[in-house]
Write a protein that holds these residues in place. Sequence first.
Motif, PDB file in Angstrom:
ATOM      1  N   ILE A  24       0.856  -1.188   0.000  1.00 33.22           N
ATOM      2  CA  ILE A  24       0.000   0.000   0.000  1.00 33.22           C
ATOM      3  C   ILE A  24       0.895   1.241   0.000  1.00 33.22           C
ATOM      4  O   ILE A  24       1.794   1.366   0.835  1.00 33.22           O
ATOM      5  N   THR A  25       0.632   2.144  -0.932  1.00 34.84           N
ATOM      6  CA  THR A  25       1.473   3.328  -1.099  1.00 34.84           C
ATOM      7  C   THR A  25       0.733   4.597  -0.694  1.00 34.84           C
ATOM      8  O   THR A  25      -0.492   4.610  -0.547  1.00 34.84           O
ATOM      9  N   GLU A  26       1.493   5.667  -0.552  1.00 39.78           N
ATOM     10  CA  GLU A  26       0.884   6.972  -0.293  1.00 39.78           C
ATOM     11  C   GLU A  26      -0.040   7.356  -1.445  1.00 39.78           C
ATOM     12  O   GLU A  26      -1.118   7.920  -1.233  1.00 39.78           O
ATOM     13  N   ALA A  27       0.356   7.032  -2.666  1.00 36.28           N
ATOM     14  CA  ALA A  27      -0.489   7.334  -3.832  1.00 36.28           C
ATOM     15  C   ALA A  27      -1.835   6.630  -3.729  1.00 36.28           C
ATOM     16  O   ALA A  27      -2.871   7.211  -4.088  1.00 36.28           O
ATOM     17  N   ASP A  28      -1.861   5.389  -3.234  1.00 34.69           N
ATOM     18  CA  ASP A  28      -3.121   4.674  -3.042  1.00 34.69           C
ATOM     19  C   ASP A  28      -4.045   5.468  -2.117  1.00 34.69           C
ATOM     20  O   ASP A  28      -5.229   5.642  -2.393  1.00 34.69           O
ATOM     21  N   PHE A  40     -10.157  12.661   6.002  1.00 37.39           N
ATOM     22  CA  PHE A  40     -10.012  12.606   7.449  1.00 37.39           C
ATOM     23  C   PHE A  40      -8.522  12.655   7.796  1.00 37.39           C
ATOM     24  O   PHE A  40      -7.694  12.028   7.118  1.00 37.39           O
ATOM     25  N   PRO A  41      -8.144  13.391   8.842  1.00 42.50           N
ATOM     26  CA  PRO A  41      -6.709  13.570   9.141  1.00 42.50           C
ATOM     27  C   PRO A  41      -5.964  12.275   9.452  1.00 42.50           C
ATOM     28  O   PRO A  41      -4.750  12.211   9.275  1.00 42.50           O
ATOM     29  N   HIS A  42      -6.677  11.250   9.880  1.00 42.07           N
ATOM     30  CA  HIS A  42      -6.013   9.970  10.142  1.00 42.07           C
ATOM     31  C   HIS A  42      -5.350   9.401   8.886  1.00 42.07           C
ATOM     32  O   HIS A  42      -4.396   8.633   8.976  1.00 42.07           O
ATOM     33  N   GLN A  52      -0.273  11.136  17.447  1.00 41.73           N
ATOM     34  CA  GLN A  52      -1.316  10.192  17.858  1.00 41.73           C
ATOM     35  C   GLN A  52      -0.706   8.820  18.159  1.00 41.73           C
ATOM     36  O   GLN A  52       0.426   8.534  17.777  1.00 41.73           O
ATOM     37  N   PRO A  53      -1.445   7.972  18.870  1.00 48.27           N
ATOM     38  CA  PRO A  53      -0.904   6.650  19.239  1.00 48.27           C
ATOM     39  C   PRO A  53      -0.395   5.825  18.048  1.00 48.27           C
ATOM     40  O   PRO A  53       0.604   5.115  18.187  1.00 48.27           O
ATOM     41  N   ALA A  54      -1.048   5.900  16.891  1.00 51.89           N
ATOM     42  CA  ALA A  54      -0.599   5.119  15.735  1.00 51.89           C
ATOM     43  C   ALA A  54       0.748   5.618  15.222  1.00 51.89           C
ATOM     44  O   ALA A  54       1.509   4.852  14.636  1.00 51.89           O
ATOM     45  N   GLY A  55       1.016   6.923  15.383  1.00 54.59           N
ATOM     46  CA  GLY A  55       2.305   7.486  15.012  1.00 54.59           C
ATOM     47  C   GLY A  55       2.499   7.791  13.542  1.00 54.59           C
ATOM     48  O   GLY A  55       3.492   8.412  13.162  1.00 54.59           O
ATOM     49  N   GLN A  56       1.584   7.360  12.706  1.00 55.00           N
ATOM     50  CA  GLN A  56       1.695   7.588  11.269  1.00 55.00           C
ATOM     51  C   GLN A  56       0.321   7.448  10.619  1.00 55.00           C
ATOM     52  O   GLN A  56      -0.614   6.945  11.243  1.00 55.00           O
ATOM     53  N   ARG A  57       0.223   7.873   9.366  1.00 50.65           N
ATOM     54  CA  ARG A  57      -1.058   7.811   8.664  1.00 50.65           C
ATOM     55  C   ARG A  57      -1.525   6.373   8.474  1.00 50.65           C
ATOM     56  O   ARG A  57      -0.728   5.471   8.272  1.00 50.65           O
ATOM     57  N   ILE A  58      -2.841   6.219   8.508  1.00 55.25           N
ATOM     58  CA  ILE A  58      -3.486   4.919   8.373  1.00 55.25           C
ATOM     59  C   ILE A  58      -4.269   4.914   7.060  1.00 55.25           C
ATOM     60  O   ILE A  58      -4.985   5.867   6.751  1.00 55.25           O
ATOM     61  N   ALA A  59      -4.151   3.844   6.305  1.00 54.37           N
ATOM     62  CA  ALA A  59      -4.937   3.691   5.074  1.00 54.37           C
ATOM     63  C   ALA A  59      -6.412   3.589   5.428  1.00 54.37           C
ATOM     64  O   ALA A  59      -6.780   3.046   6.469  1.00 54.37           O
ATOM     65  N   HIS A  60      -7.259   4.112   4.562  1.00 50.58           N
ATOM     66  CA  HIS A  60      -8.706   3.991   4.728  1.00 50.58           C
ATOM     67  C   HIS A  60      -9.082   2.508   4.782  1.00 50.58           C
ATOM     68  O   HIS A  60      -8.602   1.708   3.959  1.00 50.58           O
ATOM     69  N   GLY A  61      -9.983   2.150   5.680  1.00 52.62           N
ATOM     70  CA  GLY A  61     -10.477   0.780   5.709  1.00 52.62           C
ATOM     71  C   GLY A  61     -11.137   0.394   4.393  1.00 52.62           C
ATOM     72  O   GLY A  61     -10.962  -0.724   3.896  1.00 52.62           O
ATOM     73  N   THR A  62     -11.874   1.343   3.803  1.00 51.74           N
ATOM     74  CA  THR A  62     -12.539   1.055   2.533  1.00 51.74           C
ATOM     75  C   THR A  62     -11.542   0.879   1.395  1.00 51.74           C
ATOM     76  O   THR A  62     -11.820   0.149   0.437  1.00 51.74           O
ATOM     77  N   LEU A  63     -10.382   1.521   1.503  1.00 52.87           N
ATOM     78  CA  LEU A  63      -9.326   1.297   0.512  1.00 52.87           C
ATOM     79  C   LEU A  63      -8.830  -0.139   0.605  1.00 52.87           C
ATOM     80  O   LEU A  63      -8.719  -0.844  -0.411  1.00 52.87           O
ATOM     81  N   ILE A  64      -8.541  -0.589   1.818  1.00 61.32           N
ATOM     82  CA  ILE A  64      -8.024  -1.946   1.996  1.00 61.32           C
ATOM     83  C   ILE A  64      -9.068  -2.973   1.572  1.00 61.32           C
ATOM     84  O   ILE A  64      -8.751  -3.962   0.913  1.00 61.32           O
ATOM     85  N   LEU A  65     -10.335  -2.713   1.886  1.00 54.82           N
ATOM     86  CA  LEU A  65     -11.404  -3.604   1.440  1.00 54.82           C
ATOM     87  C   LEU A  65     -11.409  -3.688  -0.083  1.00 54.82           C
ATOM     88  O   LEU A  65     -11.441  -4.783  -0.651  1.00 54.82           O
ATOM     89  N   SER A  66     -11.364  -2.543  -0.753  1.00 53.82           N
ATOM     90  CA  SER A  66     -11.412  -2.527  -2.219  1.00 53.82           C
ATOM     91  C   SER A  66     -10.214  -3.236  -2.839  1.00 53.82           C
ATOM     92  O   SER A  66     -10.359  -4.024  -3.772  1.00 53.82           O
ATOM     93  N   PHE A  90     -12.668  -4.047  10.351  1.00 58.17           N
ATOM     94  CA  PHE A  90     -11.322  -3.497  10.198  1.00 58.17           C
ATOM     95  C   PHE A  90     -10.581  -3.788  11.506  1.00 58.17           C
ATOM     96  O   PHE A  90     -10.705  -3.050  12.477  1.00 58.17           O
ATOM     97  N   ILE A  91      -9.825  -4.859  11.521  1.00 61.54           N
ATOM     98  CA  ILE A  91      -9.217  -5.396  12.735  1.00 61.54           C
ATOM     99  C   ILE A  91      -7.989  -4.606  13.181  1.00 61.54           C
ATOM    100  O   ILE A  91      -7.779  -4.376  14.365  1.00 61.54           O
ATOM    101  N   GLY A  92      -7.163  -4.218  12.226  1.00 64.18           N
ATOM    102  CA  GLY A  92      -5.929  -3.506  12.563  1.00 64.18           C
ATOM    103  C   GLY A  92      -5.580  -2.510  11.482  1.00 64.18           C
ATOM    104  O   GLY A  92      -6.085  -2.586  10.355  1.00 64.18           O
ATOM    105  N   PRO A  93      -4.703  -1.565  11.807  1.00 56.76           N
ATOM    106  CA  PRO A  93      -4.349  -0.529  10.838  1.00 56.76           C
ATOM    107  C   PRO A  93      -3.417  -1.043   9.741  1.00 56.76           C
ATOM    108  O   PRO A  93      -2.654  -1.985   9.942  1.00 56.76           O
ATOM    109  N   VAL A  94      -3.529  -0.412   8.585  1.00 53.33           N
ATOM    110  CA  VAL A  94      -2.587  -0.624   7.487  1.00 53.33           C
ATOM    111  C   VAL A  94      -1.913   0.716   7.236  1.00 53.33           C
ATOM    112  O   VAL A  94      -2.592   1.727   7.055  1.00 53.33           O
ATOM    113  N   PHE A  95      -0.599   0.708   7.242  1.00 52.25           N
ATOM    114  CA  PHE A  95       0.188   1.918   7.069  1.00 52.25           C
ATOM    115  C   PHE A  95       0.815   1.966   5.685  1.00 52.25           C
ATOM    116  O   PHE A  95       0.944   0.935   5.012  1.00 52.25           O
ATOM    117  N   ILE A  96       1.236   3.161   5.285  1.00 58.34           N
ATOM    118  CA  ILE A  96       1.987   3.305   4.040  1.00 58.34           C
ATOM    119  C   ILE A  96       3.217   2.406   4.119  1.00 58.34           C
ATOM    120  O   ILE A  96       3.951   2.419   5.107  1.00 58.34           O
TER     121      ILE A  96
END
Length: 151
Positions: A24-28, A40-42, A52-66, A90-96
């Motif tokens: 998963i890329t930033e472009a995605d 959304f800022p997340h 924030q606790p995650a420390g970095q941007r999180i991919a949209h759950g709907t992106l990962i689903l798609s 959406f069980i866990g975060p996906v990061f760039i």
Amino acid sequence: MITRDRWFEDHEIGESRTSVGRTITEADIVLHAGQTGDFFPHHMDAAWMATQPAGQRIAHGTLILSVAVGMTAGDINPQSMSYGYDGIRFIGPVFIGDTITVRAEIVDKADHRKRPETHGYLHEKVTVTNQRGETVLVLTHLYLVNKRGAA
């Protein structure tokens, strides 16, 4: 893509397939935000997410689903079509930079309630994991499938 006919009767509970990985890329994330309007800022604000606790941007759950559903769509079966999705979690975060892999397993088969002689449903459990083997998304993909008798 492979095209082949698989009728309802050809599918077995327990059969599964596993995709290759996809990073998963930033472009995605940016493209998905533009397509959906979800800025959304997340997903979009690296500076804020660093606090924030995650420390970095999180991919949209709907992106990962798609992306995950697309990763399982390598075989085209003219005898079936997607009927929908149940139990999306959406069980866990996906990061760039994370690489996801998808496993899809048929967990149930059922006759169509109104047309049991010509159609049935397949229930496919889809599990998405990251490169560390952590589950990040689960869902049930429902397919409407023709029976041989329909031909």
